[in-house]
Design an enzyme around this catalytic site. Structure first.
Site, PDB file in Angstrom:
ATOM      1  CB  SER A 251      -9.114 -72.372 -62.494  1.00 16.54           C
ATOM      2  OG  SER A 251      -8.842 -72.536 -61.130  1.00 16.54           O
TER       3      SER A 251
ATOM      4  CD  GLU B 138     -40.353 -57.352 -36.297  1.00 19.57           C
ATOM      5  OE1 GLU B 138     -39.129 -57.736 -36.117  1.00 19.57           O
ATOM      6  OE2 GLU B 138     -41.216 -58.126 -36.882  1.00 19.57           O
TER       7      GLU B 138
END
Ligand SMILES: NC(=O)c1ccc[n+]([C@@H]2O[C@H](COP(=O)([O-])OP(=O)(O)OC[C@H]3O[C@@H](n4cnc5c(N)ncnc54)[C@H](OP(=O)(O)O)[C@@H]3O)[C@@H](O)[C@H]2O)c1
Length: 319
Positions: free
Chosen positions: A163, A46
């Protein structure tokens, strides 16, 4: 509010302990100010939007994803006071601020000054956008995303532990984007030993977004460049971390699930079969199949090159 929510995303993973808020100020159908919480939590959204709007904030409508704060801080003034000083006519907010220092007092102060307040606009999206802050407020720990990259048959690695790579480049780039939205990434000792992962963000323009690297191990001591924690629940003690990405492996993923610490699942599934590889999960403490249901809500599903991404959110009443 959609614009304010989009601006809020710019701060995600960089504003802890403050929420990543977005704010747009509109006067006579023209955007006159935009703001989002800055790195480290200040200035608030703000304050930034009002500074940009200047005198144009008078009589304008401020759209903000969280209730403007009511507390003074040595780091800046209360945003509800700034709204009053700027003489905005109306504040439209998505969510109330659960922080005890504000908790409705921001709205009360605005209304007492004659500013019209509308609450609850696109609240679910704002909840998702500020999941880190809200989880910290409600549960006293960071919001946890568990990422798994699997084959079609649910393996995260070959039997020998290799992996790299299961998924293709688009899925891996998406995973790097996810990294940039978290303050910390965690892997287990097994993954650290097998892959020596860098856990950095390898995307053009986001290279400086590398999160804190956290190692889960009950045996490792000082590991240079890493923060070592001994148990999943210790994530609550990591300083300025409201979002953590758990990147495996199987023992760690299972430990976080068994401890009820996973809020969001990112499943990247490659169109490959491994067979006899390392399963994605071990025991997660399930004894009754019916208890496995109604826990995960699908949120997103999309194709990333050859791979499929599915995102699920944990059903939780308390957060
Ligand atoms: N495809 C994917 O998405 C993916 C992602 C990551 C890894 N991987 C693969 O997964 C394999 C590694 O998985 P993994 O299951 O063998 O190992 P892991 O889950 O990475 O690490 C296991 C270690 O983490 C620590 N740990 C786990 N639970 C704990 C708990 N509750 N409290 C304290 N420490 C805990 C222990 O370390 P200490 O023994 O030191 O206590 C344990 O030995 C590798 O092959 C890797 O390539 C695949």
């Amino acid at each position: 509010m959609g614009t304010a929510l989009a601006l809020a995303e710019r701060g995600r993973g960089r504003t802890a302990p403050n929420p990543n808020v977005g704010c747009v100020i509109v006067r006579e159908d023209r955007v006159v100010g935009r703001g989002w919480t800055q790195v480290g939590g200040r200035p608030h959204a703000e304050a930034m939007a009002l500074a940009e709007a200047g005198a144009n904030a008078r009589g304008a409508t401020a759209y903000v994803t969280l209730e403007p704060c009511a507390h003074q801080s040595p780091r800046g003034p209360a945003c509800s006071d700034l709204m009053i000083e700027a003489d905005v006519a109306r504040v439209v907010a998505a969510l109330g601020d659960p922080d005890a220092r504000t908790a409705g007092q921001g709205f009360t102060r605005l209304e007492a000054a004659g500013i019209a307040v509308t609450r609850g606009v696109r609240a679910n999206e704002a909840r998702r956008s500020m999941a880190g802050f809200l989880t910290r407020q409600a549960l006293g720990r960071p919001h946890v995303t568990l990422k798994l990259a699997t084959s079609l048959d649910g393996c995260i690695a070959m039997a020998d532990g290799s992996s790299r790579w299961i998924t293709g480049p688009q899925a891996r780039m998406h995973a790097h984007l996810e990294r940039s939205r978290h303050e910390a990434i965690l892997v287990g000792r097994g993954t650290y030993d097998a892959d020596s992962p860098r856990l950095d963000v390898r995307l053009p323009g986001l290279e400086d977004r590398g999160p804190m690297r956290v190692l889960l191990s009950s045996t490792a001591e000082d590991v240079p460049g890493w923060t070592v924690i001994a148990a999943p629940r210790d994530i609550a003690t990591l300083p300025s971390v409201d979002h953590i990405l758990v990147e495996g492996g199987a023992a760690v993923a299972s430990a976080f699930l068994a401890a009820e610490l996973v809020d969001r699942l990112l499943l990247y599934r490659a169109p490959i079969l491994i067979g006899g590889g390392k399963p994605a999960l071990r025991d997660i403490g399930l004894t009754d199949l019916s208890a496995a249901h109604a826990r995960w809500t699908p949120f997103d599903a999309r194709q990333l090159g050859m791979d499929r991404l599915e995102v699920y959110e944990r059903e939780r009443n308390e957060a």
